[in-house]
Structure formats: structure tokens, C-alpha cells
Motif scaffolding. Sequence first.
Motif, PDB file in Angstrom:
ATOM      1  N   SER A1460       0.854  -1.187   0.000  1.00  0.00           N
ATOM      2  CA  SER A1460       0.000   0.000   0.000  1.00  0.00           C
ATOM      3  C   SER A1460       0.883   1.227   0.000  1.00  0.00           C
ATOM      4  O   SER A1460       1.957   1.247   0.633  1.00  0.00           O
ATOM      5  CB  SER A1460      -0.900   0.013   1.254  1.00  0.00           C
ATOM      6  N   CYS A1461       0.442   2.228  -0.732  1.00  0.00           N
ATOM      7  CA  CYS A1461       1.224   3.462  -0.794  1.00  0.00           C
ATOM      8  C   CYS A1461       1.202   4.156   0.567  1.00  0.00           C
ATOM      9  O   CYS A1461       0.264   4.000   1.370  1.00  0.00           O
ATOM     10  CB  CYS A1461       0.665   4.392  -1.861  1.00  0.00           C
ATOM     11  N   HIS A1467      -2.338   5.526  -5.063  1.00  0.00           N
ATOM     12  CA  HIS A1467      -2.681   4.156  -5.419  1.00  0.00           C
ATOM     13  C   HIS A1467      -1.750   3.664  -6.519  1.00  0.00           C
ATOM     14  O   HIS A1467      -1.125   4.448  -7.234  1.00  0.00           O
ATOM     15  CB  HIS A1467      -4.135   4.034  -5.857  1.00  0.00           C
ATOM     16  N   VAL A1468      -1.684   2.363  -6.656  1.00  0.00           N
ATOM     17  CA  VAL A1468      -0.794   1.721  -7.627  1.00  0.00           C
ATOM     18  C   VAL A1468      -1.496   1.665  -8.986  1.00  0.00           C
ATOM     19  O   VAL A1468      -2.674   1.279  -9.068  1.00  0.00           O
ATOM     20  CB  VAL A1468      -0.410   0.304  -7.168  1.00  0.00           C
ATOM     21  N   VAL A1469      -0.750   2.042 -10.045  1.00  0.00           N
ATOM     22  CA  VAL A1469      -1.319   1.975 -11.383  1.00  0.00           C
ATOM     23  C   VAL A1469      -0.656   0.899 -12.236  1.00  0.00           C
ATOM     24  O   VAL A1469      -1.252   0.388 -13.189  1.00  0.00           O
ATOM     25  CB  VAL A1469      -1.183   3.337 -12.117  1.00  0.00           C
ATOM     26  N   ALA A1470       0.599   0.527 -11.919  1.00  0.00           N
ATOM     27  CA  ALA A1470       1.281  -0.489 -12.711  1.00  0.00           C
ATOM     28  C   ALA A1470       2.407  -1.080 -11.891  1.00  0.00           C
ATOM     29  O   ALA A1470       2.912  -0.469 -10.939  1.00  0.00           O
ATOM     30  CB  ALA A1470       1.827   0.111 -14.015  1.00  0.00           C
ATOM     31  N   PHE A1471       2.783  -2.293 -12.256  1.00  0.00           N
ATOM     32  CA  PHE A1471       3.890  -2.954 -11.558  1.00  0.00           C
ATOM     33  C   PHE A1471       4.501  -3.974 -12.514  1.00  0.00           C
ATOM     34  O   PHE A1471       3.938  -4.308 -13.568  1.00  0.00           O
ATOM     35  CB  PHE A1471       3.397  -3.642 -10.288  1.00  0.00           C
ATOM     36  N   ALA A1485       3.284   4.382  -9.002  1.00  0.00           N
ATOM     37  CA  ALA A1485       2.122   4.990  -8.359  1.00  0.00           C
ATOM     38  C   ALA A1485       1.503   6.037  -9.274  1.00  0.00           C
ATOM     39  O   ALA A1485       2.133   6.527 -10.221  1.00  0.00           O
ATOM     40  CB  ALA A1485       2.525   5.621  -7.030  1.00  0.00           C
ATOM     41  N   ALA A1486       0.266   6.388  -8.983  1.00  0.00           N
ATOM     42  CA  ALA A1486      -0.458   7.345  -9.816  1.00  0.00           C
ATOM     43  C   ALA A1486       0.182   8.718  -9.795  1.00  0.00           C
ATOM     44  O   ALA A1486       0.112   9.478 -10.762  1.00  0.00           O
ATOM     45  CB  ALA A1486      -1.908   7.432  -9.368  1.00  0.00           C
ATOM     46  N   SER A1487       0.831   9.077  -8.716  1.00  0.00           N
ATOM     47  CA  SER A1487       1.456  10.387  -8.605  1.00  0.00           C
ATOM     48  C   SER A1487       2.770  10.473  -9.371  1.00  0.00           C
ATOM     49  O   SER A1487       3.354  11.550  -9.477  1.00  0.00           O
ATOM     50  CB  SER A1487       1.714  10.718  -7.135  1.00  0.00           C
TER      51      SER A1487
END
Length: 1678
Positions: A1460-1461, A1467-1471, A1485-1487
Motif C-alpha cells: 500500500s502506498c 494508489h498503484v497503477v502499474a507494476f 504509483a499514480a502520482s
Amino acid sequence: MDWSTSNSTCVKLYLCSNPEDSVVERRALRESVFPKLREHCRHTLGLDVRVLDPFESSDSSSWPEENSRQQLIEECRKSSSGPFLLALVGHQYGSASLPTQVEVSDFQLLLQEGQRAGVRTQELEQAYRRDENTLPPSYCLRPPHTPTCCPQEVEAKEEEETPMTPKEEELRKVFQTIVGLCVQHGVMSPKTANSYCRSALDADLRFALDTRPDNEIIRRCLVYVHKVINAKGETKKSCMKSPPQQQSEAATFDLGTTPTDGQLFSELCDHFLPGLIGSSQLLVYTTATECDRRYGYTTARRRGYAESLCQQVYCDLVGLIDSWNLSHRSDGSQHNDALAREQAEQQELCDLLSRLYHVIRPEEEEVRAYVEQSERQRPLVVTGGPCTGKTVLMAHCAQQIKSWLPDCDPVVVTYFCHLSINQSPKHLLSSLCYLIAMRYHSESSSEQNPNYFGDPSCITQPWEYNTNCSSSPDICVSELKERLTSLLSSMPSTKQPLVLILVGLDLIKGNFGTEFLDSLPSPLPHSVKLILTVSSNQTQVLQAFKPQRNPPQSVSKGSEKELGYVCVPMGLVDRKQCVKMLATLLSSSGRRVTSGQQALVNQALTSCRLTLYARLLQPHTSLWHSDSDVTESSLPDGVHSSISAFLDHLEQKHGPFIVTRALSLLSLSRTGLTEAELADLLFCDHKVLTAYVPQDGSLPCDMRVPQIVVERLLLDLKSFLIRRIVAGSHVLSWVSRHFKLVVAKRYLGSQEVRKEIHLALADYFNGRLSCGGAKPLLVKQTSAPNRISGKMGIHIDWQPCSQPFVFPLSNKNNGRVNLRKVLELPYHLQKSGKWGELEHGLLMSLRFHQAMVQAGLLGDLVAMLEDEEGSHFSLLRERALLASILKSGASLLQSSPLQLPSVMETSLLPYLEVFPALEGYVGKMRQERRDRGTGLGVALSPSPSSVPSIQCLKGDAKTEGVSVREAAGTESGMVTEIMDDGEAWVWKGSGCEIVKLSLSCEQKEMKFAGVKSSGHFLLLSTQCNKLFLWDVSGPEMFLQVEDPLKTTVNEVKGFVAGQNKIFLWWKDECFVSVFDVSSEILTNFQCQSCVTCLVCSSNGFYMYCGQEEGTVSIFDTNTGSLLGSCSSSNHNAVALIILCEEMWEMACVDRTGGVSLWDVAAKRNPPRLVTESFTGGKSNDILNMDYSHEIHTLLVCQSHQVALWDTCDWELWDQFLAPQGKIFTQAVLSQDGQLFLALLDACPLVLVWRVSTGECVLSLKVNNQPCKLIKTASDVVCVTLDGFLTVWDSGMIDVAGTAPKMGCGVKQVVVEQTGEWFYTSDGSETVWRWRLETGLPHDNFLHDGPVEKLRLSPNNFHLVTLSTGEIYVWLTETGQNILRMSGSRATDILITPNSNFGVSISKRGLSRVWKLAHGSIVCSINSYLSDAQVSPESTFLIGLRRRDLLAASLWSGSISKRFSCIESSEHVVAFHTLSDHPDFVVVMAASGAVYTWKVTEDTLCRHFQLPYSFQCQPQDFQMSRDGSYALLSTDDEAINLLDLSQIRLCSFKAEGPVVKACLDTTGCYAAYISQPSTTVEKNCGCYVHARPVLTVVRLTDGERIGSVCLDKNPLTLVVCERQFVFVGFEDGSVGVYSIVDVEVTGEEFVGCRENLNVCFKQCPFNTALSRLPLPTPNITWP
């Protein structure tokens, strides 16, 4: 021949030295420095290098005297692009020679002082003679009694030169003694005395450097001073017995006498040269060598100095030349726009010719009056005989027009048609369109008036003419004429009138001049002036001008009103003007004639008042001395006689061999020769070189003709040669074409001699002489007593320059085109009869194609490939295919020439089976790519979506709005079309153009009404009801088919050719006419009803006539009797009869498509019905039928359907309905019967259907609405409504139409790690397994529903597919379906990296982990994880759920780890997991924050924040397995990457919006597909230019590996670890592209892979094995 140094294309160096003290150094420079320097300059700057060493010859009698050396220095100063002087100052001053010319006052003073002092002057007086013809009058040194043109001796030692003769030395001492007396007595200044005492080295240096402006010295001169201490060792000193008085004289010499050599040498080295270092920045390098006192300056020390000198000279010259050209040349890069290049050439040529205007002509005022009178709308024609000065007058007027029209800004376009390299009509029109558009564009740009051009429909951008209009290889002459007319009407205005000057239009071969002038608007548009030159013997071109019906009232000349043009005849020149011009020419060379001689000159100029004749008198009269005995016969009478006499003089002065060869080479070259080329050719000529063989017969391997010999010859030719720019080089051309005529008559009388010269030029430009390919020099060897004489041969080191097509630069993807080779070599190969070498070595050479395209000569290349010299070439079809591909990609290749290999490879690969001769062409591309070290090749070509035509024929003379009435073709490939206006046009096959067919009757040309064909016969009908039979297999003879009884006037419906007979049937007639070709007798056979078709037996004895009521009548043609008849039950008209003589069967096809089969074995009995078959449904009439006996197939085309019949069993194979809303108009079978081609109403394409699947697989493009397809033995020809022909090779259509591809677009591609096998899915029930080595699908895995997902185990053993919720597991080796599992409700499937387990992902149910071998469930995962991935160690399933990243155990199914961020809003967008670092996961992360998550320890680390412009897009995110690179996004026509190894962001600019992007898992490459922007080329009609482009980029340095144009839309992109890129296309085909990169992959590996496709093309097409699934699921999950 003057030129400025800023635009010179040659570095010309004068080598200044003391000949007695520089033999070793000069030889070392000649052998090791100058050839290397020349190659450097040619490769990097496009410059040539010439070095003039006046003392190169070992024969001192051939050394130039001081005046000639000064001319050479001045020539080098004016024409060298950069440095012009290279001076070697050794330790010896050198001796002065006798002056060649002494003014009368000085010489008389010398004689007077000498006689007063008691010095004997008789021999001095005999050595000189007085000549009043010099300016000023002088005493001139008499020439030696036995002049030598060629050296006859070689030096005995390297350090020694041939000394002066005792007599010359004695005269020199007497002369200098008297000079010293004059100085001593004060009657001669020391400065004048010094000039008589200086050595050649001193005199040349002072002439080159003294009192010169700084800009002629700075960076243009190099001086090397070598001081030797103890040069004469003690050993030499003891052996030398020098006269003691010489030392005492030197010691006691005072300022009142002449200085010694030592004093002059000291003044030169210690005062003169150092003074220039400070004042003019002269580059002087001084070296001191101290020698051993015992031995002095030894040979070893001299050679050591020579080696170091060579290194220094090369570095210094390279630096000077490079810096000079970078600062003085406006554009260091080569101009690759051929039309822009020619524009500059024409302008420069106009400037050159205008300088020859020495006599003011009264015709100039008439031209001026025409230009100034705006109301005249007729052309001005300047006429005159040969040598009257028309060309020079036009060049001069072109320079004056702007001053004549001060109130406006005229645009002057001058084009010298007869001096253009390419004199084809198409090129002339293209050039004129470009010149006019460019001139107006430049004028409007300077005035900042972009809206000046007015008519928006007219193309006004000059670059559009370059890429899309005038230079397009696909444009025809008629279209260019229309565009030229449009330009003339729209662009000129009263503020900017157009003055178009065409010189030599009448000299273009053929009737183009008349056609061109006839196409111009009459009267001319306002503000347009047209000026032409026409020779008196070429006035037929003026027939194009028609008198105006209503001429302007202001025209007062009656002749103008009658002729339709203004005529200005060129008169003879005033004699006084000629005399004045001759006097000026003589004065410029320091000569004059006496009053008595002037009378003879006046008499000669009275008889021939031509400026060229006056110019030719200058070399004759300059040879006269004041005491010469001249008579009326001393001067030749006329231009040609004067040229011949001038050549006689050159032969006497320079030797016959070198003069003959030099002038022949200049005259037979296509574009002229550069000075360096001429010198090279003369040096390599055996006849010329033989004249320089020493008398003792010895042949040194470095023997050469001295450069100075060629330069002195060029100095004598200077007045009659012009240096013009051609293709970026200054070439020598004759100032008048009459020199060519005289040279041809004098030296080139036989075809063998001309062929020999052309062959020598071809060998030179082909580079044969530079690679040891020249023949050895053979010379007669003088025999010793009692020995037999013979010939001795030796291989001479010619040292000519290399001749690549493209000079490679440091940038390995680019280079400088060798335009000289490109322009000259094809011409000389053709003229020397080397057709095979021309075809295989050039026309089929990739390097030649690349050079032509890169030079902007794409249109010329296409014209060469389409050349009609069919009798000399063997690869006509291959050349036609290459030309077609070049035309289809013209726009792309003109803007990006380096894309040629990519365009050609992708276009040719599918057809190597059809054209095996092109395998070498493709192989050369691949070899060059491997040699280059980088590139993107084609390993497997996707199935073509279209087929390039091998010929597209446009008749320029066809009338607009006229359509084709009828067309027919023969078995041999000849096509004839009849137009609505009665004209007939014939195409005779590959390599030929469409020609008009003309037949005359009673001196009137006949109009044609129709044409039919049968076998190798054509039957032409005319509008006057005449029939002509043409056997196209024999001579072009037409046999009229006459009916003496005039039985019918109806048109012929068809005919059949038999043995010496033709069988004709007529429209609405009940009889058949049989015409005997040998006897020309016509016989009629009566039938029961109107005849609709006919067939005869192979021996011609029996004739079967189909009729309107369904009846077939059988006749014996020998007896004329009716043998029998039969009728079908439905009584429909018979449309086709097929006779099978082996089976004695006759098949009849009626007009609705019904078939009846008859037994006709019994000739005397009526045929017996075997079977009948009638089609149900619609009963539309048949449009056409196509029967192939070889494949036993009959095609029946109706408007709504195409039916195929098996003619062995006469069964209906299949029926193909027309597309909805369309109707068929014609259909034909392909060559092998697996396809058929069809035309649809209102469809501008030829569509191709595959018989086995019923799908349309190809669409063939044509220029207009097609109206008929014609099959020949090897081609398919489409005739359009306007009469254009498009020709395709039948084999190419078969290959393209049967190429394997899936039924729908390829949605998924998975590749084995070895790259040997790969799998594709198109969303249907089938998965294809392909083998890269063969390029064919080997297995089809069938399913009961559409395949949604496709996975391959890492060990390549299992293939797992997902279809309608069921999971299939296949063994890849056997194709067996071992598992079929239902009840999974899966939306995705994964396979663990250890290849043991499968994971089914379900959104609404349980996700399960199961064993891959037998399907047993290991565990279930309750939570749905999106975008799930299996960890590299096969322990976790990692995926997204809501805003977090979860890791579920693959053993228990429980969620054991959570990411978790830190911030709640994040929030997580890709990994992405990392195979090389199995414990870590990179998280985005989205940011924009970038994290790493260590799953085993459940720890995280935030590394950095990405900027907003580099935000991660989840749909694009990919990572390499080692985590070094991450693909973030594909926004804004760019590929954005994150380089984690160096913590940096990278962005690669694409050619347009990125469609697909893929990152190589190894982290080496990124591949992406972009759609080029449509704004790149306005109105681009190029098919290739608008297609997607696949590009591969190396990630470490961002270098582009290569790019390939894709001919269809891609859906899938995959990069394999083995450096292959797989692309799946929307039409179901797959393309595989190989990455060549020596920095990453081995050369041998890539080479092997690239050769795979050739093997594939040798494999026949076969059907893949179908692998069936289990009939029912063997595992059902709850």
C-alpha cells in the motif's frame, strides 16, 4: 576556363622545389601522400586533388621554362579549392637557367657591355633572336634543335638529376658575367640583375608569394624548409677538388656585382619567407638535420626525412583543405535534388557562355525590342547557320533582360536544351516546370507575398514539383505539358513577366521540338515572352507555329503575321570587330602581329566573318615571329580547317598519342571530364604510356606520365574549353560542338576506335584500374646481339582513384554519391556494347540503385530499368518489377533515400520463387546490412495485400475523353485495343511501350471498329467493313479477309484459328465463314440458326458450331458436309463448346450456365447425350467464361455469381456470390487455378478470390475504371476505360494469393524462447503453429469456440488456450490435446516460470492454481487480482486489487503480502516483476512515484518522483527482466522510457503517432510502430509513404537500428529474445523481422537467420495439419 576558388571542385597544388635537391622527397610524396590525400578529399568533401610537379620528368629538356611555370602557378591559384602552393626548400639553392625572353633594350645593353669588356657574345647572339611580335618586343631564346615531347632517360641515382650540357652551362656563365658587369657599371639595377640570377625555386616562390594579397596566402600556401648541417661529409670533401677561385670569388663579391647562390639562398630563407610569416601568416615549417661530419647527408638520412615529411605534409594539407572548404563552401553537403542541381548548372552555364560575348551584335537590339514590347504575343525565333553565335547571344541577353525592363521584375528562365545531360522530352518538361515554379517562388518569398500566385488549383510550391509532380517517375509527357501550360497561364504578371529562353530545342532527337511548341498556348499568355534559337538546317521545328487569326494591331511586319512568330536572322560579324577581338586575344597572351601579317589576317577574316574563326586564328598567329615567312596559305580557311590545323600544332608540340587520346576522351564522354579524370585516363592508357618508356627498355613499376604533361596540354586548349558544373563537379567541355565533329572525323572514324574509347572510360569509372584489374603494359624490348627480340609486360601501379557508387563517411548510415560514376558508367557500358555488364552490374545492382535514388535520380533509374532495349537484355521482367516497386514508393524514397533497401526487401521477398534471379539482389542487401553492423531485416515476409505491377503503360498521344471500344490479347502476350475514335493501339509485350497501329487504304488512314484474337492471330475490323488478319508470330504483315460474294456486312462476333485456316462467325448470321490463309479463299457453311460460338478439332478437319436455339452442328471442313447435330433440352443459346478429343467428348455451356455433355466418338452418327446439369436460382446470361485444360477447370462468370466446374467429372465445384450491392463484370482463373480474378461494376480494383476459402485475398490497383482482363502465357493485363494497361505477372499473383494467413486479424503471438516456433491466434476457433525456418504454418489447433487467450510454457512443452470459458492444454511436440477443463469461468490464464503449474484468473469465481501435467487443483484464490503476474520463483500470484498490490501464495491461495502506498490518496497503477531479481517488484504509483517492493520481506523503498510529462500509462507499461529499462508511455509521437540503470528519462521521437510499442525483455531494444503524419507530403500518392513504420531503437545509446515500412495495419507486436520482432496484421498474416546489431548479437547468427526466408520461398505451399481437441472436457471444475 577561369573559375573562382569558392565553387571549385578540385584542389590543385603546385609543387615548388629545386629539382636538383628534392628527388627523393617528391617521389615519396607522389607515392604515399598524394594518392591518400586524394581519396580523403573525394570521400569527405567531394573534391579531387591534382599535384603539378614541373620537374617530375627525369628529362630536363622537357621541364617547363619560367613563363610556363608562372602560368601553372596562376592556374593553381585561381582554380584550387583551398591550398595551391606546396614548396620544398632543401639545402641547395639550385642554378639559374637562361631567361627565355629578354626585352630588346636590356639585351642590347647586355651585348654592348659585354663587347666593351671583351667578352665573346657571338654564341649568346646566336642563342637568341629578336621578335617584334612579343609584347614588349624582346629577344627570345631559340628552341633546341631537337625538341623532345617525351622523356627518354631515367635518373641513375635518387639524389642526382641530369646536369646541364657544357654548352648551356657556358652560355649561362657568359650571361651572368655580363649581367654582373652591367650592375658594376651602374647601367642595370640590382633588382633586375637578381631576376636573371635566381634559381627556379626562388623565382617560383617569389612569383607565387611576393606582393600578393593576404587572402591568397593565408591557409593557401605551405612551405617546408629543410636545413642540413654538415651536408658534405669529410669523405666527400676530400674527394672533391673545387676550383679555388670559386671560393675566392664568393668571398670577395661585393654589392656592386651579382650575388652568389649562397647569398640569394640566405636572402630567401632568412628574410623573404620569414617576412611573410608575420605579414601574411604564411605557414613555414623549418627542420634542421645535423649530419655526421664524416659521412655528411647520407641516403638513409634523406629517406628518413622524406618519411617524416610525408606524415607532416599529409596532416597539414588535410587540415588546410578541410578548414578552407568548411568556411568557403556555402553547403558542405551534397545536393540530392536533381532538378535543383540542374537549375544551378543551367544558371552557371549561362554565366559562362555570356563571358564569350566579345563582339557586339546588332541582333541584340532586336531581341531587346521584342522583350520591351509587351503587346507581342508571338515567340521570337533567332535563326542562323553553324557558328553564328546564337547560343552566346542568348546567354548574353539573358544577363541583360533585367536591365532592359527596369520598371518591373522579370523572371528569366534560360535552358540550354542541347547542353543538358538528359535530353529526353520528359526531363526537359520536368525541368522547365521546376525552374519556372522555383523562380517565381523565390521571387515571391523575397517580396513576402505568398498569395501572389493566384489560382489555387495550380501547384505553386517548387518542392511539390520535385517530389510529387515533375520528378515523379510515374508522370507522363502529356501531363507535364498540361502543367507547363498551367504555369505559363497563372504565374506571370505585368509586375513579374516571364521571359523563357530555349536554346537548342531544335537539336533534340525526334519530333519533340515540334510537339512541345505545338502544345504551348497560342497566342502566348500576356506577360510571357518565348525566345528560341533554331539552326538554319533545322527549321522544321517552326512548323508548330500557326499564324494567329486575329493578330494584334500593333504588329507591323507582314512576315510575322504570316509565320506566327518573330524571326531574327543572325548575320555575319563585322570584320573590324573580328580584327579587334583577335588583337585583344593576342595581347592577353603577350603577342601581336606585324602590319604585313595583319593584311593576311584581314583577308582571312573577310572570307570567314565568324567569331569562332577569329578565336581560332589566335593560336595560329601567336606562333608567328616577326621574321616568319607567312603567306595566304599560312592561315586555314574556315572553322573546321582551323580546328584541324590547331590539332596539328598540338600533335607536334605534345606528341600525337596523348593529343589523340585526350581529345577523343573529351569528345566521347557523356558530360565532359574533370581534369583529374582526364589525367587518370591518360596515365592508364597504354599507347600514351608507351611513348614515355625509356630508351633502354626498362620499365619501373611506378612509371607514370607526368601530371605537368597533361596540364600543359590543357593550357594550350584553354581558349576552347569551358569548365562547367555537372552533378557538382567542374568538367571540361568543348566551347563549340564543332570541335567534337572535327575530332570525330579525325580520330574516331571507325566504330572499333570509338568502342575502344568507351570501354576505357567504362573501365575507369567502374574502378577496374584501381584494383589491379588493368592489363599489363606491353612494350617492345630491344634484343641484344644474337638474341631474339620480343615483348615485355609489366603491371604498372596506375594509382587511379577508387570508384565506389557511394563514398562512405564517418556516419555509416550515409555517404556521398559518386555522381561522376553514376552519370558516366551506364552510358559508356551501353556505347561499348557491354550489355550484360550493364544489366547485371548496374541495372540489377543494389548499390547503383541506392546511389541513383540518393542522388535524386529516381526517375532516371526507372527509365533505365524500363528501357526497351529488349534484344540486349535478358532480365526484362525482373527489371520491370524493380521499376514498378520504385515507382510505388517514389515519394518516400525521394524524401528518405536510405529507405531503399527496406522498401525493396519487403516488396521483393514474397516473389523470389517467381524471380530467382533477384535472390542475389536481396542477398546483397542483407550482406551490406551485416557489413554495416546494424539494420532491421525481413526474416519472414507477411502475405502481400496487393501485387506490384510489372508494367503500367500510358499512351501520351491518346485523346482525352475517348474510351476503349474493344480489346483482345494473344497467347504470346500482345494486346490490342480499339478506341471509340477508331484508333488502334498495340502493346507487344514486356519491355515495350504502347504504339499506335496505322493502316492506310487509298492514301487515307483507316479507322478501326473492333478486334478479336485466337491463338497467335488477331483479326482487325475497320469502320469501312474491311477485315485484316495479323499473324503476330511472324513478320508484321496484314492479310485482308475478303468475301467476293459480299455475303454480310454485319460485324464479326468471333473467330477460331486452326491449321492454315480461320473460322469466323458473324453477328445475327446463320453461317460460318472459313478462310484459307494460304489460298485466301473464303467458304461459307450454313447452320440452322444464328451462330453463337465455334470450335474446331486440333487437325482442323471437324468444326462444331454452337447456335442460338441450343443446337450444335458438326461439319467436315474438307468436304463441307454436315455430319450431325444435337440440341440441349432447354434450348438455350450455346455460349461455349469444350472439345475433349482424348475422351471424344463435347461439353456445351449455354448462356445461363447450364452444361450438357455429349459423346462424339461416332463421327457419322449424331452425338449422344451423356449428362445434363442446369443451375438453379437466377438465370442471368453469362458474361464470360475461362477454361483451363491443364487444370481441368471451367470458370463461368455471371453478374451475380462466379461458378467453377471440374471438367474431368463435370461437377460443379463451388459458387461465389458477388459482394452485396455489387455485380461481376468479368472473371478469369489464375495460372494455377487456386485463385480467380474478377472485375466488379463501379469498382476501381481488380479483386482476387482464393478458391479454397472463398475469401477475397488481394486487391490489385489500376489507374482508372477497369473494363477488361486479358490473360497471356505469363501475365494478366487489365485494360482500363481510357486505354491504359496495367500488367501483373501471373506467378506473382499466385504466390501472393496463396500465401498463408489466418482468417481474421492476428490478435496474439507467442514465441518459443529459441524463436524457431511461434503461435498465432485471430480470435477464431483455430490457433496456428508456425515454423520460422519454413515460414509456413505446420499445425492448426482447433477448438469448439473462439480462442480468447493463448499461453506457452517457458519450457515450450505445453500450449494452454482459453476458449469460451474452457481451458485446453496441448502438447506442442505432438499436437495432442491432453486436457480440456470446463467450469473454470476464467478470463485469463497464466503459466508459472517453472512450467509446472497453470493459473486461471476469474473475475466472478475462484481463481485456481492447477498442475499443468494432469489438471489437478493445487489451491484456489478467492480474491480477483487484475493484471496478475506470477513471481519469478513461482511462489506468488501478484496483482492489483482496488488501490493496492497483493501477493497470493500459489500453495495456499491466501493473501500473504500487501503493498500500500504511504499516502492514503496514492494508489498503484502499474507494476512488474523482475526475472533477474526475483524478490523485487517495481511499482508505479499514480502520482509518478517509483517504488521497489521486496516481496519476501514485505519491505518497500520509494526511489524518486517522475515528472508529469513522463507519467506512467498502465496500458503501455513494460519492463526488461533485469529492471534496467521501463517503457512508460507513448504520448505525443514519442516513446518515453525510464533508464533505471542510470536513473534518467529518455524520449525517442517517432515519425508520427505510435500505434504499438514493445520493450525487449533483455533490455537491449525498444520496437514501436508509428503512423507517419499525413502532412509530411502534401497530395502524396505514394503507397509506401502512408503506411505504418516499424522501428527498432537500441536503448543504451538511443541509436536507431533500422526501420521497415509495413504494407498493412498491424495489430500485435512482440520482440523475441533472439532478436526477432513479430508483427501480426489485421489481414491474418504475420511478419518476422530480424535485428542486426554487432554490438549485441553475433554476425554469424544473424546472417543464418536472415537466410531462412530464401529457403521458405523454395518450399511449396502445403496445408497445415489439423489438431483436433478432445470431443468433451475430461476435467470439470465445480
